[in-house]
Write a protein that holds these residues in place. Structure first.
Motif, short mmCIF file in Angstrom:
data_model
loop_
_atom_site.label_atom_id
_atom_site.label_comp_id
_atom_site.label_asym_id
_atom_site.label_seq_id
_atom_site.Cartn_x
_atom_site.Cartn_y
_atom_site.Cartn_z
N THR A 238 0.83 -1.20 0.00
CA THR A 238 0.00 0.00 0.00
C THR A 238 0.87 1.25 0.00
N ALA A 239 1.91 1.25 0.81
CA ALA A 239 2.80 2.42 0.89
C ALA A 239 3.55 2.62 -0.43
N ARG A 240 3.99 1.55 -1.03
CA ARG A 240 4.73 1.64 -2.30
C ARG A 240 3.83 2.19 -3.41
N ALA A 241 2.56 1.74 -3.39
CA ALA A 241 1.60 2.23 -4.41
C ALA A 241 1.38 3.73 -4.27
N ALA B 109 9.80 -11.44 -5.28
CA ALA B 109 10.04 -10.91 -6.62
C ALA B 109 8.97 -9.88 -6.99
N TRP B 110 7.74 -10.13 -6.58
CA TRP B 110 6.67 -9.18 -6.90
C TRP B 110 6.94 -7.84 -6.20
N GLU C 80 -1.66 -5.79 -6.50
CA GLU C 80 -2.20 -6.70 -7.50
C GLU C 80 -1.87 -8.17 -7.20
N LEU C 81 -1.03 -8.38 -6.22
CA LEU C 81 -0.65 -9.75 -5.85
C LEU C 81 -1.75 -10.35 -4.97
N LYS C 82 -2.42 -11.36 -5.50
CA LYS C 82 -3.54 -11.97 -4.77
C LYS C 82 -3.12 -13.36 -4.29
N LEU C 83 -3.03 -13.52 -2.99
CA LEU C 83 -2.61 -14.80 -2.42
C LEU C 83 -3.80 -15.48 -1.74
N GLN C 84 -3.91 -16.79 -1.94
CA GLN C 84 -4.97 -17.57 -1.28
C GLN C 84 -4.34 -18.85 -0.73
N ASP D 223 -0.68 -23.16 -1.26
CA ASP D 223 -0.54 -21.70 -1.32
C ASP D 223 -0.67 -21.34 -2.79
N VAL D 224 -1.54 -20.39 -3.09
CA VAL D 224 -1.85 -20.09 -4.48
C VAL D 224 -1.70 -18.59 -4.72
N ALA D 225 -0.95 -18.24 -5.76
CA ALA D 225 -0.84 -16.83 -6.16
C ALA D 225 -1.52 -16.67 -7.52
N GLY D 226 -2.46 -15.73 -7.59
CA GLY D 226 -3.05 -15.34 -8.88
C GLY D 226 -3.78 -16.44 -9.62
N ASN D 227 -4.33 -17.41 -8.90
CA ASN D 227 -4.98 -18.52 -9.60
C ASN D 227 -6.16 -19.07 -8.78
#
Ligand SMILES: Cc1cc2nc3c(=O)[nH]c(=O)nc-3n(C[C@H](O)[C@H](O)[C@H](O)COP(=O)(O)OP(=O)(O)OC[C@H]3O[C@@H](n4cnc5c(N)ncnc54)[C@H](O)[C@@H]3O)c2cc1C
Length: 417
Positions: A164-167, A196-197, A330-334, A370-374
């Motif tokens: 949030t701060a970087r955005a 990396a993100w 934009e990084l969505k982790l589930q 652990d799932v990123a973006g899927n």
């Protein structure tokens, strides 16, 4: 009999106990006592949309006052319970204004407090933690004026604040003591993907580095690392975890080991008292001799619904699959299941397209992912775990094959996802 169930703590879990009691037909008094002045609200947006200014404070409310009135849930807000006693037939609470409340049944939903940094300078202005809406308001105001933000702690809350701060265009550094981000919950390839993100956004990530002190006169000006290096900082965010609030439980003589010890349905060592949400630790699903704290909305809601049934002497039924999400820009982790205690893992995808899934196995059986973006992978794993199924690890690495087509039955039912 007083015909009253008291709930201490008006957060996600406490509110859910109160709503659960009504949903199950309880007709007596339900009194929800909360130390914070706000109506029960959701915390996840505090490090995301609310901090960014895109989610207004009204949208944090879990239920509005008129609905709670219709449900005859008596709210006592801005008041702390300072003493509690309980016997075989009920007990009594004392509030900080001296009033008392007699109850037949009690739910402790006291949550957790954000940990402070245990270093010199931690109380300097400009060093902030994040747990409550009041904390988030202070942090939002601090961010508006900040240029150099250092986030201490590479866990979910710290990383969400960093994103949030970087955005907002701040120079952001994350300092993590472990040798990788999310080390407590995720396997190394997942940590690397998340790192990396953040680095691609321009955030500096320092792992394997501790904080020795916070420097500054009158206000924080820098972070002194264990190796003596000084990072400039005009805002420091402590994202170093939360400590369960257990003082009332201890006073009541309940079993407390870091958190209040419960079963998955919130039963404590006293038959008239349940405890739910972040203040609890529960048997580890893969190793019942160990205890595990599960700090998530899903746990708070499910454990509280089950505990409402327990208070009424009803069968709480089985628990669902534990799950968690984290949005970092934009990084969505589930995350589904409990990966702690896995013995092997399989990586699906290389993350280049933003998607990466790590499947965790114990004794050859799927226990978590652990799932990123899927979201499709996430749903397939959640479904497999709920049905006590597994996924062939060798076939799962082929990203051309949808995971849901690989879900297959196992011989005996899984103990818990
Ligand atoms: C910034 C942040 C982001 C998060 N993001 C996510 C996410 O993306 N996904 C996810 O699944 N989870 C997330 N979580 C975790 C999730 O919000 C918690 O697991 C959940 O709020 C726990 O609910 P709870 O009711 O147990 O505790 P809390 O929400 O902490 O509520 C406990 C309440 O009890 C009150 N209280 C304590 N002692 C007393 C007393 N003696 N008398 C009266 N009141 C008392 C406290 O003031 C507090 O209001 C996040 C948490 C934070 C802080």
């Amino acid at each position: 009999m007083t015909g009253c169930i008291a709930v201490v703590g008006a957060g996600q879990a406490g509110l859910q106990v109160a709503l659960g009691l009504r949903a199950l037909g309880y007709d007596g008094r339900v009194v929800l006592v909360g130390a914070e002045p706000e109506l029960p609200y959701q915390r996840p947006p505090l490090s995301k949309g609310f901090l960014a200014g895109t989610v207004p404070v009204e949208e944090l409310e879990l239920r509005d006052a008129s609905y709670l009135g219709e449900q005859r849930i008596e709210l006592v807000l801005g008041r702390s319970v300072v003493e509690a006693s309980v016997g075989d037939s009920g007990g009594e609470l004392r509030l900080d204004d001296g009033t008392t409340l007699a109850f037949d049944g009690l739910a402790l939903a006291t949550g957790a407090n954000a940990r402070r940094l245990p270093v010199p300078g931690a109380d300097l202005p400009g060093v902030l933690g994040l747990r409550s809406v009041a904390d988030a308001e202070r942090l939002r105001a601090g961010l508006a004026d900040a240029s150099d933000v250092v986030v201490v702690g590479g866990g979910f809350v710290g990383l969400e604040v960093a994103a949030t701060a970087r955005a907002q265009g701040k120079r952001v550094t994350v300092v993590e003591a472990a040798d990788r981000l999310l080390a407590r919950v995720a396997a190394a390839p997942f940590s690397a993907h998340v790192r990396a993100w953040h680095e691609a956004q321009g955030t500096t990530v320092l792992t394997g580095r501790t904080v020795a002190a916070l420097a500054g006169s009158g206000r924080v000006g820098g972070v002194v690392l264990g190796d003596g290096h000084l990072l400039p900082a005009d805002l420091v965010v402590a994202g170093v975890g939360a400590a369960p609030v257990t003082d009332l439980a201890t006073a009541l003589g309940l079993r407390v080991e870091h958190g209040i010890v419960t079963d998955p349905s919130g039963r404590t060592s006293h038959p008239r008292v349940v405890a739910v949400g972040d203040c609890t630790v529960q048997p580890h699903p893969h190793d019942p001799g160990r205890l595990l704290g599960v700090e998530s909305v899903n746990n708070a809601v499910e454990q509280a619904s089950a505990a409402a049934a327990v208070l009424l002497g009803l069968d709480p039924g089985p628990r669902g699959v534990p799950w968690f999400w984290s949005n970092q820009g934009e990084l969505k982790l589930q995350l589904a299941g409990i990966s702690d205690g896995h013995d092997t893992h399989v990586v699906r995808g290389d993350g280049q397209d933003g998607r990466l899934t790590v499947l965790y196995y114990r004794a050859g059986r799927l226990v978590a992912a652990d799932v990123a973006g899927n979201p499709r992978d996430f749903n397939a794993v959640k479904d497999a775990l709920a049905r006590g199924c597994t996924i062939d690890p060798d076939a799962a690495v082929d990203t051309a094959v949808p995971l849901k087509t690989l879900v297959s039955a196992v011989r005996e039912p899984a103990s818990l996802a």
